[in-house]
Design a protein around this motif. Structure first.
Motif, PDB file in Angstrom:
ATOM      1  N   LYS A 134     102.547   8.013  50.204  1.00 16.37           N
ATOM      2  CA  LYS A 134     103.205   8.822  51.223  1.00 16.37           C
ATOM      3  C   LYS A 134     104.719   8.644  51.200  1.00 16.37           C
ATOM      4  O   LYS A 134     105.480   9.613  51.210  1.00 16.37           O
ATOM      5  CB  LYS A 134     102.660   8.474  52.605  1.00 16.37           C
ATOM      6  CG  LYS A 134     103.265   9.308  53.744  1.00 16.37           C
ATOM      7  CD  LYS A 134     102.624   8.936  55.070  1.00 16.37           C
ATOM      8  CE  LYS A 134     103.246   9.737  56.209  1.00 16.37           C
ATOM      9  NZ  LYS A 134     104.630   9.338  56.486  1.00 16.37           N
ATOM     10  N   ARG A 193     101.378  19.576  50.630  1.00 19.16           N
ATOM     11  CA  ARG A 193     100.851  19.826  51.984  1.00 19.16           C
ATOM     12  C   ARG A 193      99.486  19.170  52.165  1.00 19.16           C
ATOM     13  O   ARG A 193      99.218  18.522  53.182  1.00 19.16           O
ATOM     14  CB  ARG A 193     100.740  21.336  52.244  1.00 19.16           C
ATOM     15  CG  ARG A 193     102.064  22.027  52.516  1.00 19.16           C
ATOM     16  CD  ARG A 193     101.842  23.393  53.163  1.00 19.16           C
ATOM     17  NE  ARG A 193     100.946  24.249  52.398  1.00 19.16           N
ATOM     18  CZ  ARG A 193     101.334  25.064  51.413  1.00 19.16           C
ATOM     19  NH1 ARG A 193     102.629  25.109  51.063  1.00 19.16           N
ATOM     20  NH2 ARG A 193     100.470  25.823  50.783  1.00 19.16           N
ATOM     21  N   VAL A 194      98.622  19.356  51.180  1.00 21.18           N
ATOM     22  CA  VAL A 194      97.280  18.755  51.251  1.00 21.18           C
ATOM     23  C   VAL A 194      97.384  17.234  51.318  1.00 21.18           C
ATOM     24  O   VAL A 194      96.659  16.572  52.072  1.00 21.18           O
ATOM     25  CB  VAL A 194      96.423  19.200  50.045  1.00 21.18           C
ATOM     26  CG1 VAL A 194      95.132  18.400  49.971  1.00 21.18           C
ATOM     27  CG2 VAL A 194      96.111  20.688  50.125  1.00 21.18           C
ATOM     28  N   ARG A 203      99.851  15.434  52.527  1.00 23.71           N
ATOM     29  CA  ARG A 203     100.330  15.025  53.853  1.00 23.71           C
ATOM     30  C   ARG A 203      99.176  14.990  54.857  1.00 23.71           C
ATOM     31  O   ARG A 203      99.052  14.053  55.652  1.00 23.71           O
ATOM     32  CB  ARG A 203     101.427  15.971  54.338  1.00 23.71           C
ATOM     33  CG  ARG A 203     102.745  15.822  53.617  1.00 23.71           C
ATOM     34  CD  ARG A 203     103.826  16.672  54.287  1.00 23.71           C
ATOM     35  NE  ARG A 203     105.031  16.721  53.477  1.00 23.71           N
ATOM     36  CZ  ARG A 203     105.935  15.750  53.403  1.00 23.71           C
ATOM     37  NH1 ARG A 203     105.754  14.655  54.131  1.00 23.71           N
ATOM     38  NH2 ARG A 203     106.999  15.887  52.648  1.00 23.71           N
ATOM     39  N   VAL A 204      98.364  16.029  54.841  1.00 22.53           N
ATOM     40  CA  VAL A 204      97.205  16.071  55.746  1.00 22.53           C
ATOM     41  C   VAL A 204      96.266  14.912  55.456  1.00 22.53           C
ATOM     42  O   VAL A 204      95.753  14.245  56.370  1.00 22.53           O
ATOM     43  CB  VAL A 204      96.467  17.426  55.608  1.00 22.53           C
ATOM     44  CG1 VAL A 204      95.149  17.391  56.390  1.00 22.53           C
ATOM     45  CG2 VAL A 204      97.334  18.576  56.090  1.00 22.53           C
ATOM     46  N   HIS A 205      96.050  14.662  54.160  1.00 20.04           N
ATOM     47  CA  HIS A 205      95.156  13.566  53.765  1.00 20.04           C
ATOM     48  C   HIS A 205      95.640  12.230  54.313  1.00 20.04           C
ATOM     49  O   HIS A 205      94.868  11.473  54.915  1.00 20.04           O
ATOM     50  CB  HIS A 205      95.064  13.489  52.244  1.00 20.04           C
ATOM     51  CG  HIS A 205      94.391  12.241  51.751  1.00 20.04           C
ATOM     52  ND1 HIS A 205      93.026  12.115  51.680  1.00 20.04           N
ATOM     53  CD2 HIS A 205      94.902  11.032  51.355  1.00 20.04           C
ATOM     54  CE1 HIS A 205      92.711  10.906  51.252  1.00 20.04           C
ATOM     55  NE2 HIS A 205      93.835  10.233  51.044  1.00 20.04           N
ATOM     56  N   ARG A 221      97.647  11.641  56.809  1.00 17.27           N
ATOM     57  CA  ARG A 221      97.583  11.615  58.271  1.00 17.27           C
ATOM     58  C   ARG A 221      96.157  11.314  58.739  1.00 17.27           C
ATOM     59  O   ARG A 221      95.936  10.486  59.628  1.00 17.27           O
ATOM     60  CB  ARG A 221      98.057  12.957  58.832  1.00 17.27           C
ATOM     61  CG  ARG A 221      98.190  12.948  60.350  1.00 17.27           C
ATOM     62  CD  ARG A 221      98.991  14.134  60.863  1.00 17.27           C
ATOM     63  NE  ARG A 221      98.389  15.413  60.499  1.00 17.27           N
ATOM     64  CZ  ARG A 221      98.921  16.277  59.633  1.00 17.27           C
ATOM     65  NH1 ARG A 221     100.072  16.000  59.028  1.00 17.27           N
ATOM     66  NH2 ARG A 221      98.335  17.423  59.358  1.00 17.27           N
ATOM     67  N   ARG A 222      95.198  11.977  58.118  1.00 14.19           N
ATOM     68  CA  ARG A 222      93.796  11.718  58.485  1.00 14.19           C
ATOM     69  C   ARG A 222      93.382  10.304  58.110  1.00 14.19           C
ATOM     70  O   ARG A 222      92.643   9.641  58.854  1.00 14.19           O
ATOM     71  CB  ARG A 222      92.876  12.729  57.777  1.00 14.19           C
ATOM     72  CG  ARG A 222      92.967  14.139  58.329  1.00 14.19           C
ATOM     73  CD  ARG A 222      92.006  15.040  57.577  1.00 14.19           C
ATOM     74  NE  ARG A 222      91.954  16.374  58.154  1.00 14.19           N
ATOM     75  CZ  ARG A 222      91.216  17.362  57.652  1.00 14.19           C
ATOM     76  NH1 ARG A 222      90.480  17.156  56.572  1.00 14.19           N
ATOM     77  NH2 ARG A 222      91.210  18.540  58.230  1.00 14.19           N
TER      78      ARG A 222
END
Length: 807
Positions: free
Chosen positions: A46, A195-196, A198-200, A202-203
């Motif tokens: 990240k 983008r994917v 970043r979502v990963h 965060r989850r």
């Protein structure tokens, strides 16, 4: 990034090495994530961070993974081994823009455009320095130790104080070849990858740390303002003729009694104690299918763990395992009997919330508890409860208590938006600390109340307990289950949210049984359970070692080649290793004579060892019934064997929570394996290979006591077709006691009144009670049961029934 070979950077890495202790999730990334060692790997992180890279480099070599410091060289092109989504956060000013990091993804995609054979595996790596989720009302403490975007100074303090709790989590790789072939290689695809990612991340952080923790008093205040509790307070005041304020105080007392007070600090301290404890008690903890649960968390599911209940150790084991598997320990519904000092306050700080054995029609307590449970679900905390309601004393699963499942279903009906998923968990141990106590309780001794002295007594007895087993079973999505049971449930609730649907209670019962079935479907056939099952089937609970090993090889092969479900696990190693492991635990006796070695069970603990056999008896009951048909009944055709097994299976299913999807195919597969093992031959029909009849005979004995129970029941039904269910239960129990006394049956479950109640309920459901038209079926099953018994046992049952009820 910086020059990693500079003296300054090397010095920082050396210092960090002494401060940091890293836990890797999953524990074997290369195997657990199915990484292909022949394909190049690039790590995705990240944030650009020297300390994170140092922590990652400290573990990669141990798992056969490339170092993050080693560049990836492809056809004379050298690229960084690590790509990041953003730059490090400076003390003052803004972090470096993302364009530089986007270019790294663009470059990787461009290489795949040039080389059609190239397939780089992008492996996301998350690092966590401590796992404090933070609180909803955090102040300066969160600012100083803020974790997600720390400056170098904050990172320094995090490493200094939390370096011993560093987690490195690897996630499933993304194939850039697949991305390039399916979506292209231009800059927009690079944007999509970022983008994917970043979502990963965060989850993934939420899976690792969990949601923010509430202030306990603020939570109480919010709950007391809920409509259901306000209504219950008013009813309490009216019914008991007390003031609203007095009733409200009672509600606060209930909340204080029930609610957890989770402390990340205590969990961190407890983790060290539990690591010491497990290392002292167990030589290993075997975990199966943790990755599927981690994925459910990642996908945003509300997880409810529903384990079987073997021991007080269960509370600690599941939380510990989940913590080390990169998930947040759940809030656990614990019996109020465990709320004693000092264990109660510690359990509460570890996430336990307490529940009374019975609500006794206390509407205010019920409303408070339901609203609290709803709040846990709404805030995203995982929950754990034991559907059996108490610890099993026989090793079999107990009939489920449906209260908590009903409340969970009710919470879903009240409108939880996220998917709610029940995760059945099978827990097994080579040694259960309380098993001797269970035997005493079954013999009539009063159960002792939990206390501090019991804790000290248990600690004194700590020793070599072998291995533990945590198998996560097939998950049950609540919303999908409701759609299966009542396709229009959403529309019905929209019309009348307050009305309890007519299908609610039957659906709860179906769900409770499915949970228990899925727990048994994830059973662990361990060294101790398999060896106990075999020796207890022998005449004197003893076998020559060579014969025991031969039987173990047969069972290991059967369970691996014809798995009961895809979720079961089987002991590793061969039969010799299995026996050696058991002897090392001092649970079995090894003696030698002139002819060789004999392995036996001490007669003093034979009843105790039936506990371990009962953990897995459902895995071998159908193979045993098939063997019994061949050896005892001399059945010679597959079709006849299938007919007999199908007659008994509904009772086996009710008694042992079995869930074989295609019974006839399963029977065929077992017979095929017996043929492959040269125990049986098939030409015009099935025939036993005489030289191996002893193995089939031994296999057949596992189901013998079960068949004796069924013979008692069906002989009674045949003699008295119109018998009432209560009378059938009492008469069956009476005859079981006589049979046990005459033939030396010591297994506790043989005399369990609750078991006969379960069977009588199933018989009524099948239409065998008070139904003259079923007498032909009853007579057929009676004849099958009688034919599968030893002649002496069969005659005792027939004579006893005749003496009790007349001819």
């Amino acid at each position: 990034m910086s020059n990693y070979d500079s003296i300054f950077i090397k010095s920082l890495r050396w210092i960090q090495k002494w401060l940091v202790q890293t836990i890797v999730v999953p524990h074997d990334p290369l195997t657990d994530l199915n990484l292909d060692p022949s394909k190049p790997v690039v790590y995705v992180m990240k944030t650009e961070s020297i300390s994170d890279l140092a922590a990652l480099s400290g573990i990669t070599a141990n798992f056969g993974l490339p170092s993050p410091y080693d560049p990836l060289t492809l056809d004379k092109v050298s690229i960084a081994r690590v790509v990041c989504l953003e730059g490090r956060k400076p003390m003052i000013g803004q972090r470096e823009g993302g364009e530089k990091f986007l270019d790294s993804f663009t470059q990787l995609l461009a290489l795949h455009k040039q080389d059609k054979q190239l397939d780089i595996q992008l492996v996301p790596v998350s690092l966590y320095w401590g796992r404090t989720p933070g609180k909803e009302d955090d102040t300066m403490k969160a600012a100083v130790f803020e974790r997600e975007n720390p400056t170098w100074l904050r990172k320094f303090f995090m490493i200094l104080f939390l370096g011993r709790h560093n987690f490195v989590q690897f996630s499933n790789a993304v194939s850039l070849r697949h991305m390039a072939d399916e979506h292209g290689t231009d800059k927009s695809i690079a944007h999509k990858l970022v983008r994917v990612a970043r979502v990963h991340f965060r989850r993934q952080r939420k899976v690792m740390t969990g949601p923010l923790l509430p202030n306990r008093q603020a939570l109480f205040n919010a709950l007391l303002k809920s409509e259901s509790i306000k209504k219950a307070i008013e009813e309490e005041a009216t019914n008991k003729k007390i003031s609203i304020e007095k009733a409200r105080e009672t509600a606060i007392v209930y909340l204080d009694e029930i609610a957890a007070d989770y402390s990340d600090s205590l969990v961190r301290i407890t983790e060290r104690f539990l690591t010491w404890l497990w290392n002292k008690l167990y030589s290993g903890i075997n975990i199966e299918r943790a990755e599927q649960v981690r994925q459910l968390h990642h996908d945003g599911h509300e997880i409810v763990y529903v384990p079987c209940h073997r021991s007080h150790m269960d509370y600690l084991l599941i939380s510990y395992i989940l913590y080390y598997q990169g998930m947040v320990p759940p809030h656990i519904a614990a019996g109020i009997n465990l709320n004693f000092w000092p264990a109660g306050p510690m359990f509460r700080r570890g996430g336990a919330f307490f529940i009374r054995r019975s609500f006794n029609g206390n509407k205010l307590y019920t409303a408070v508890f339901r609203e609290y449970l709803d709040q846990l679900f709404a805030k995203g905390y995982s929950v754990e409860y034991f559907t059996e309601g108490g610890r099993s004393r026989t090793g079999r699963l107990l009939a489920p208590k449906t209260g908590m499942i009903a409340m969970t279903m009710n919470s879903v009906l009240r409108g939880i938006e996220r998917p709610v998923t029940l995760v059945p968990v099978y827990l097994g141990y080579d040694h259960v600390m309380e098993v001797a106590t269970y035997h005493k309780e079954l013999s009539g001794k009063k159960k002792q109340k939990e206390s501090l002295w019991q804790v000290f007594g248990a600690i004194r007895k700590l020793g070599n307990f072998g291995q533990g087993y945590v198998n996560f079973g097939e998950p049950i999505n609540m919303q999908n289950f409701l759609t299966e049971q009542a396709p229009e449930w959403r529309a019905e609730l929209a019309k009348d949210p307050e009305q309890k649907p007519s299908w609610f209670t039957p659906a709860v019962n179906v769900l409770a049984n499915r949970v228990m079935t899925n727990i048994n479907g994830a059973a662990a056939a361990s060294s101790v359970t398999l060896t106990s099952l075999i020796l207890l089937a022998s005449e004197q609970n003893a076998l020559e070692r060579t014969q025991l090993e031969r039987q173990l090889d047969l069972y290991l092969n059967l369970l691996k080649k014809v798995p009961y479900t895809p979720f079961t696990s089987v002991a590793q190693g061969d039969s010799q290793q299995v026996v050696d492991h058991c002897l090392g635990l001092n649970k079995f006796i090894s003696t030698r004579d002139a002819l060789g070695e004999i392995i036996s069970i001490d007669p003093k603990i034979a009843v105790t060892m039936s506990y371990y056999r009962n953990n897995i008896i459902h895995l071998m009951v159908v193979p045993s019934l098939i063997a019994s048909c061949l050896v005892q009944y001399e059945v010679r055709s597959r079709s006849e064997i299938k007919a007999i097994v199908n007659d008994f299976y509904p009772l086996l299913k009710a008694e042992l929570f079995m869930g074989i999807a295609d019974l006839d195919s399963y029977i065929d597969d077992i017979i095929d394996l017996l043929i492959e093992e040269q125990l049986v031959e098939e030409s015009a029909g099935l025939s036993i290979v005489e030289s191996h009849i002893s193995q089939l005979w031994l296999m057949a004995q596992t189901v013998s006591e079960t068949l004796q129970r069924y013979a008692i029941i069906f002989n009674l039904l045949a003699h008295k077709p119109n018998v009432e269910r209560a009378d059938l239960e009492n008469d069956s129990h009476l005859l079981a006691q006589r049979l046990g006394a005459l033939h030396g049956i010591t297994a506790p479950e043989f005399y369990d009144k609750k078991l006969y109640n379960t069977l009588s309920v199933k018989l009524k459901e099948l239409g065998y009670l008070s139904a003259v038209e079923k007498q032909v079926d009853v007579a057929r099953i009676r004849d099958h049961a009688n034919g599968l018994l030893w002649s002496s046992v069969r005659q005792t049952i027939i004579d006893s029934v005749a003496a009790e009820h007349g001819h």
